[in-house]
Write an enzyme that holds these catalytic residues in place. Structure first.
Site, PDB file in Angstrom:
ATOM      1  N   SER A 252       0.888  -1.076  -0.037  1.00  0.00           N
ATOM      2  CA  SER A 252      -0.046  -0.069  -0.030  1.00  0.00           C
ATOM      3  C   SER A 252       0.930   1.428   0.000  1.00  0.00           C
ATOM      4  O   SER A 252       2.141   1.359   0.539  1.00  0.00           O
ATOM      5  CB  SER A 252      -0.864   0.059   1.325  1.00  0.00           C
ATOM      6  OG  SER A 252      -0.198   0.516   2.228  1.00  0.00           O
ATOM      7  N   LYS A 253       0.172   2.475  -0.677  1.00  0.00           N
ATOM      8  CA  LYS A 253       1.015   3.642  -0.963  1.00  0.00           C
ATOM      9  C   LYS A 253       1.664   4.007   0.446  1.00  0.00           C
ATOM     10  O   LYS A 253       2.849   4.658   0.733  1.00  0.00           O
ATOM     11  CB  LYS A 253       0.076   4.432  -1.330  1.00  0.00           C
ATOM     12  CG  LYS A 253       0.062   4.584  -2.936  1.00  0.00           C
ATOM     13  CD  LYS A 253      -0.493   5.601  -3.169  1.00  0.00           C
ATOM     14  CE  LYS A 253       0.483   5.579  -5.093  1.00  0.00           C
ATOM     15  NZ  LYS A 253       0.261   6.839  -5.641  1.00  0.00           N
ATOM     16  N   ARG A 254       0.716   3.782   1.613  1.00  0.00           N
ATOM     17  CA  ARG A 254       1.072   4.300   2.916  1.00  0.00           C
ATOM     18  C   ARG A 254       2.440   3.867   3.312  1.00  0.00           C
ATOM     19  O   ARG A 254       3.439   4.640   3.771  1.00  0.00           O
ATOM     20  CB  ARG A 254       0.125   3.940   3.792  1.00  0.00           C
ATOM     21  CG  ARG A 254       0.530   4.306   5.212  1.00  0.00           C
ATOM     22  CD  ARG A 254      -0.718   4.309   6.007  1.00  0.00           C
ATOM     23  NE  ARG A 254      -0.147   4.267   7.417  1.00  0.00           N
ATOM     24  CZ  ARG A 254      -0.329   3.367   8.441  1.00  0.00           C
ATOM     25  NH1 ARG A 254      -1.394   2.626   8.366  1.00  0.00           N
ATOM     26  NH2 ARG A 254       0.336   3.294   9.643  1.00  0.00           N
TER      27      ARG A 254
END
Ligand code: GLU
Length: 479
Positions: A252-254
């Site tokens: 995930s981008k996070r």
């Protein structure tokens, strides 16, 4: 500067300074570094800044800072004030030019005059015919250079062959080069493209093993073809598995975009980060998961790196961090915690901080958390008197317990306020009133909170005077 070691294994970490230094890059750096250290080889750092628009000095600085933080030192490079600087592709343009000319002269590469719009149109036409899109080859055999246009690119004449190689992690790999079309290798003689510059550098830097992320797998056959055309020796390749989120989707981008320095700011230890990153794709034979760097160098085995995606597990990172915090020397840990504490409690005394760290280090997941979790040592937080009550006991009984504790503490001679003495002094009290009735209100009065290290340790750390002050405060709070 002369390289520190010149043994047979030579690996490189070759980041592009086009964004913050991410975890995937850190892992690639680490696997190369560990392999080099284990094999007594050489670890080369090469900044791939051929993309002039996207490459930024601040990102290069970020890479160097992160590598230093992780402890991944490189073994050679230009001398910058008695240290090794990184190699930079932007400083090596004449070298690439020489090899571009060589390919052009040998008829293995050519200038392409097709404009972007024309390439787009060619691509669409191929798709319309149901063909996989690739360069049409229009400029491959031009009799002479067109007089009305400037060259747009230099392309490599891709031979229609099968490219095969053995990847240390993925095994036998085979690619059909006829699907590639003629590959762009430079914008002009002074502006090589990534795939080309890599091949030249890997050869000249005598790289024996190319260890990098699986996202580069499709570049490898192209690079092999360029190397063959130039008569270079072929390095061994090892492509590290992708890093995936817990649900096996792309990370995930996070997390993927969290820069490494962010983790440093959050109070993760480099030791824990190294330990965590190495487990993203590699597992030792047994169940053990906590490793010091020196142990990793001994145990790591590139051949045991998995093909399947490596799952990112933030909880594991936090657990590993707590394990490394716990095993760290208290003095060293105190020094690391100091800036986090000073930020919140500028008056904090160093000797006292050391004591607090000793009591609290087993309960810490990040350095940053320390000021919150252990803040009560430096400043008693506000709390409601109701918190002092143990298990619905009448408040008179709580008061009685605190008064008796106060008395017991007063009877301990100054300078002997140790864990043993405190425990002894409360023993008969706990027997008479019940452990909960004695220790619960004591915990709350000393810490102002429900969860804390054991109250006896807190008392010892705070010292007699401060403990008594806090107990008196609690007694006054009770209505
Ligand atoms: N410069 C490339 C990148 O940052 C890596 C090149 C390589 O390892 O071959 O993704």
């Amino acid at each position: 500067m002369e390289p520190k070691a010149s043994k047979s294994v030579r690996v490189r970490f070759a980041p592009s300074p086009t964004g913050p230094f991410h975890l995937g890059s850190a892992r690639a750096a680490l696997f190369n570094w560990i392999y080099a250290r284990q094999q007594n080889g050489v670890f080369v750092l090469r900044i791939e800044d051929t993309d002039k628009e996207r490459s930024k000095k601040e990102h290069e600085d970020g890479i160097l800072e992160s590598l230093r933080w992780l402890g991944l030192d490189w073994d050679e490079g230009p001398d910058v004030g008695g240290e090794y600087g990184p190699y930079r592709q932007s400083e090596r343009e004449p070298i690439y030019e020489k090899y571009l000319k060589e390919l052009l002269e040998a008829g293995k590469a050519y200038y392409c005059y097709c404009t972007k719009e024309e390439l787009e149109a060619q691509k669409e036409a191929m798709i319309a015919q149901g063909l996989p899109p690739k360069y049409s080859g229009r400029c491959r055999n031009l009799e002479s250079a067109p007089t009305d246009r400037k060259p747009e690119l230099i392309r490599f004449k891709t031979p229609e062959v099968k490219v095969e190689f053995k990847d240390m992690i993925r095994g036998s790999m085979s690619f059909d080069a006829s699907l590639f079309g003629d590959i762009p290798i430079a914008k002009d003689l002074r502006s090589p493209l990534y795939n080309f510059a890599v091949v030249i550098d890997d050869e000249l830097m005598k790289i024996t093993h190319v260890i990098r992320g699986e996202d580069h797998l499709s570049n490898t056959p192209k690079q092999i073809l360029f190397g063959k055309a130039l008569g270079f020796s072929e390095p061994t390749f090892a492509h590290l598995p992708l890093i995936l989120s817990a649900d096996r989707s792309k990370l995930s981008k996070r997390y993927a975009e969290t820069s490494l320095i962010e983790y440093e700011k959050q109070g993760y230890l480099p030791e824990a980060m190294v330990n965590f990153l190495v487990l993203l794709g590699w597992h030792p034979k047994g169940d053990r998961e906590v490793f010091k760097v020196s142990e990793l160098i001994e145990t790591f085995d590139l051949k045991r790196v998995q093909k399947a995606g490596a799952i990112w597990n933030e909880e594991k990172l936090s657990w590993l961090n707590s394990e490394h915090i716990r095993s760290m020397d208290t003095e060293k840990l105190t020094a690391l915690l100091k800036p986090f504490v000073i930020e919140k409690f500028p008056e904090a005394d160093e000797k006292f901080l050391f004591k607090v760290v000793a009591v609290q280090k087993d309960r810490l997941r990040t350095l940053k958390e320390f000021a919150d979790i252990a803040g009560f040592f430096f400043e008693l937080p506000a709390y409601e008197w109701g918190l002092l009550v143990w298990n619905k006991e009448p408040q008179e009984k709580i008061k009685e317990s605190l008064l008796a504790t106060e008395e017991a503490f007063k009877n301990i001679p100054d300078g002997e306020f140790t864990k043993e003495k405190i425990t002894d002094s409360l023993a008969s009290l706990a027997e008479g009133l019940g452990r909960g009735v004695v220790f619960w209100p004591l915990r709350v009065s000393l810490s102002g909170q429900k969860a804390s290290p054991d109250p006896v340790s807190i008392a010892e750390t705070l010292g007699k005077e401060e403990s008594l002050r806090r107990i008196e405060k609690a007694i006054k709070k009770l209505p």
